[in-house]
Design an enzyme around this catalytic site. Structure first.
Site, mmCIF file in Angstrom:
data_model
loop_
_atom_site.group_PDB
_atom_site.id
_atom_site.type_symbol
_atom_site.label_atom_id
_atom_site.label_comp_id
_atom_site.label_asym_id
_atom_site.label_seq_id
_atom_site.Cartn_x
_atom_site.Cartn_y
_atom_site.Cartn_z
ATOM 1 C CD GLU A 58 -8.815 -0.820 0.373
ATOM 2 O OE1 GLU A 58 -7.890 -1.139 -0.405
ATOM 3 O OE2 GLU A 58 -8.711 -0.866 1.600
ATOM 4 N N GLY A 72 -4.406 -4.447 5.828
ATOM 5 C CA GLY A 72 -3.405 -4.264 6.874
ATOM 6 C C GLY A 72 -3.589 -2.924 7.545
ATOM 7 C CB SER A 83 -0.882 -0.056 1.255
ATOM 8 O OG SER A 83 -1.621 1.128 1.408
ATOM 9 C CE LYS A 99 -3.944 3.671 2.178
ATOM 10 N NZ LYS A 99 -5.220 3.174 2.726
ATOM 11 C CG ASP A 142 -10.618 -0.979 4.664
ATOM 12 O OD1 ASP A 142 -10.955 -1.468 5.748
ATOM 13 O OD2 ASP A 142 -9.494 -0.449 4.510
ATOM 14 C CE LYS A 180 -7.476 -2.516 6.466
ATOM 15 N NZ LYS A 180 -7.587 -1.055 6.490
ATOM 16 C CG ASP A 201 -7.753 2.389 0.510
ATOM 17 O OD1 ASP A 201 -8.897 2.887 0.587
ATOM 18 O OD2 ASP A 201 -7.204 1.806 1.463
ATOM 19 C CE LYS A 230 -4.734 0.037 0.198
ATOM 20 N NZ LYS A 230 -5.417 -0.769 1.234
HETATM 21 O O1 OSB Z 1 -7.225 1.709 4.408
HETATM 22 O O2 OSB Z 1 -6.139 -0.059 4.140
HETATM 23 C C1 OSB Z 1 -6.263 1.028 4.694
HETATM 24 C C2 OSB Z 1 -3.246 1.682 6.939
HETATM 25 C C3 OSB Z 1 -3.831 2.333 7.986
HETATM 26 C C4 OSB Z 1 -5.186 2.590 7.935
HETATM 27 C C5 OSB Z 1 -5.945 2.181 6.836
HETATM 28 C C6 OSB Z 1 -5.347 1.510 5.787
HETATM 29 C C7 OSB Z 1 -3.965 1.291 5.822
HETATM 30 C C8 OSB Z 1 -3.223 0.675 4.735
HETATM 31 C C9 OSB Z 1 -1.918 0.015 5.112
HETATM 32 O O3 OSB Z 1 -3.537 0.738 3.575
HETATM 33 C C10 OSB Z 1 -1.758 -1.358 4.617
HETATM 34 C C11 OSB Z 1 -0.590 -2.053 5.284
HETATM 35 O O4 OSB Z 1 -0.700 -2.433 6.474
HETATM 36 O O5 OSB Z 1 0.428 -2.227 4.632
HETATM 37 MG MG MG Z 2 -8.393 0.654 2.992
#
Ligand code: OSB
Ligand code: MG
Length: 370
Positions: free
Chosen positions: A214, A291, A136, A164, A239, A263, A189, A162
């Site tokens: 996402e 994650g 991510s 952001k 999510d 999760k 995401d 992925k």
């Molecule tokens: O939206 O998936 C998410 C991390 C913190 C809060 C929300 C998210 C995330 C990540 C990190 O995308 C994914 C990872 O743990 O590598």
């Molecule tokens: Mg997410």
């Protein structure tokens, strides 16, 4: 059946190797609560996925600490002899707070499985010994910086990227990455940063051949997600909106998503994550393991969850070094073809290193007799 003698809560802080920016803001450190549960037979560990602010969810460390210390830990200790299947019931007097509950549900399950000498993956009916890893990628200061970081991660072997996104830092950035890497598995995401009025952004993203989009909209906007899904070609994945197997079933029935991010901490623990997996499997909806920048404790739990058969897409399960200079456990590393081994030892198969744990600890409190 076994009795919980004591619960130790620990707030830990680990610096991140690079800041992680999402549509909520920027994180420079990982800060989370770890619980150590001591039963008559064994000790078990759980990692709370809440963060330092109530942004991703209503839960946050300061609140989860009180819920754990004043409500959940005392209830678990005074429940007497219990089995893993009883713990969720012990906690129903507290509404919501799935992340706090998951911490102790998972820690107790870990202790139970350690006493039996059984791995968490085996307990869950895991069918693979390695899982495919994605990464991510936080919002970067520039498109150039983003392209550079994506190239580094692809070089390390990650199987899915992925990105952001947030309003204004979306279509152009995603197009640039897609242009540089026409054939990779690529997803985005939004962490709930958009509204249905932004449907045009997602129509434009349709051209980027994304694996999924996402959580584009607010976590309560499940009906709006269904409307958006009907307007675009790309698959939506939820999510934040999915907090239980019931939520997953309802979202799928509404047509609000075609993929689910699991999760375990967000849905109230490993047992509920299996139910989410099962509901999705029964509807032929693929899932993948999300994650929360977990330490090695939470990562080991995620690997066991991701070993279940309907986890058919690469997870946000990255190597320890993608997050931390030094993890709390032995570092998790990428193996061949961007995969990671599912731990095979009893319980989650890992424990924190006492020295590193002590160095990372910000605060400790104990409930119950030692
Ligand atoms: O939206 O998936 C998410 C991390 C913190 C809060 C929300 C998210 C995330 C990540 C990190 O995308 C994914 C990872 O743990 O590598
Ligand atoms: Mg997410």
């Amino acid at each position: 059946m076994t009795r919980v003698r004591s619960v130790e809560l620990r707030l830990v802080r680990l610096p991140l190797v690079r800041p992680f920016r999402t549509s909520f803001g920027e994180m420079r450190d990982k800060e989370c609560i770890l619980a150590r549960v001591e039963t008559d037979d064994a000790e078990g560990w759980g990692e709370c996925v809440a963060g330092t602010e109530p942004d991703y969810s209503e839960e946050w460390n300061a609140g989860a600490w009180l819920v754990l210390r004043d409500l959940l830990a005392p209830a678990l200790i005074s429940a007497g002899d219990v089995e893993p299947g009883d713990v969720e019931g012990v906690f129903t007097f507290v509404r919501g707070n799935p992340m706090a509950k998951a911490t102790l549900i998972d820690a107790f399950l870990d202790a139970h499985l350690r006493a039996l000498g059984r791995s968490l993956a085996e307990h869950l009916g895991g069918t693979r010994d390695r899982v495919e890893c994605g990464v991510s990628v936080g919002i970067q200061p520039s498109t150039e910086a983003l392209l550079e970081l994506v190239a580094v991660y692809l070089g390390e072997g990650y199987r899915r990227i992925k990105l952001k996104i947030e309003p204004g830092l979306d279509v152009d950035r995603v197009r640039a990455v897609r242009h540089a890497h026409p054939d990779i598995l690529l997803s985005v995401d939004a962490n709930a940063a958009y509204t249905l009025d932004d449907a045009g952004v997602f129509r434009d993203l349709d051209e980027c051949n994304l694996l999924m989009i996402e959580q584009p909209l607010h976590h309560e906007d499940v009906v709006e997600h269904a409307k958006l899904q009907a307007l675009i070609r790309s698959d939506l994945c939820l999510d934040e909106s999915i907090r239980s197997a019931g939520d997953a079933g309802a979202a799928i029935e509404l047509g609000a998503c075609r993929i689910v991010n699991v999760k375990q901490g967000r849905v109230g623990g490993v047992p509920e994550s299996k139910r989410v997996h099962d509901v999705c499997a029964s509807q032929n909806v693929p899932v993948w393991c999300g994650g929360m920048l977990e330490t090695g404790i939470g990562r080991a739990t995620n690997l066991a969850v991701a070993a279940m058969p309907n986890f058919t897409l690469p997870g946000d399960i990255s190597a320890s070094r993608r997050y931390f200079a030094e993890d709390l456990t032995e570092p998790f590393e990428l193996g061949p073809h961007g995969t990671m081994a599912v731990p095979t030892g009893p319980g989650t198969g890992v424990k924190p290193d006492p020295t590193r744990l002590e160095a990372a600890t910000v605060r400790v409190e104990r409930a119950g007799k030692e």
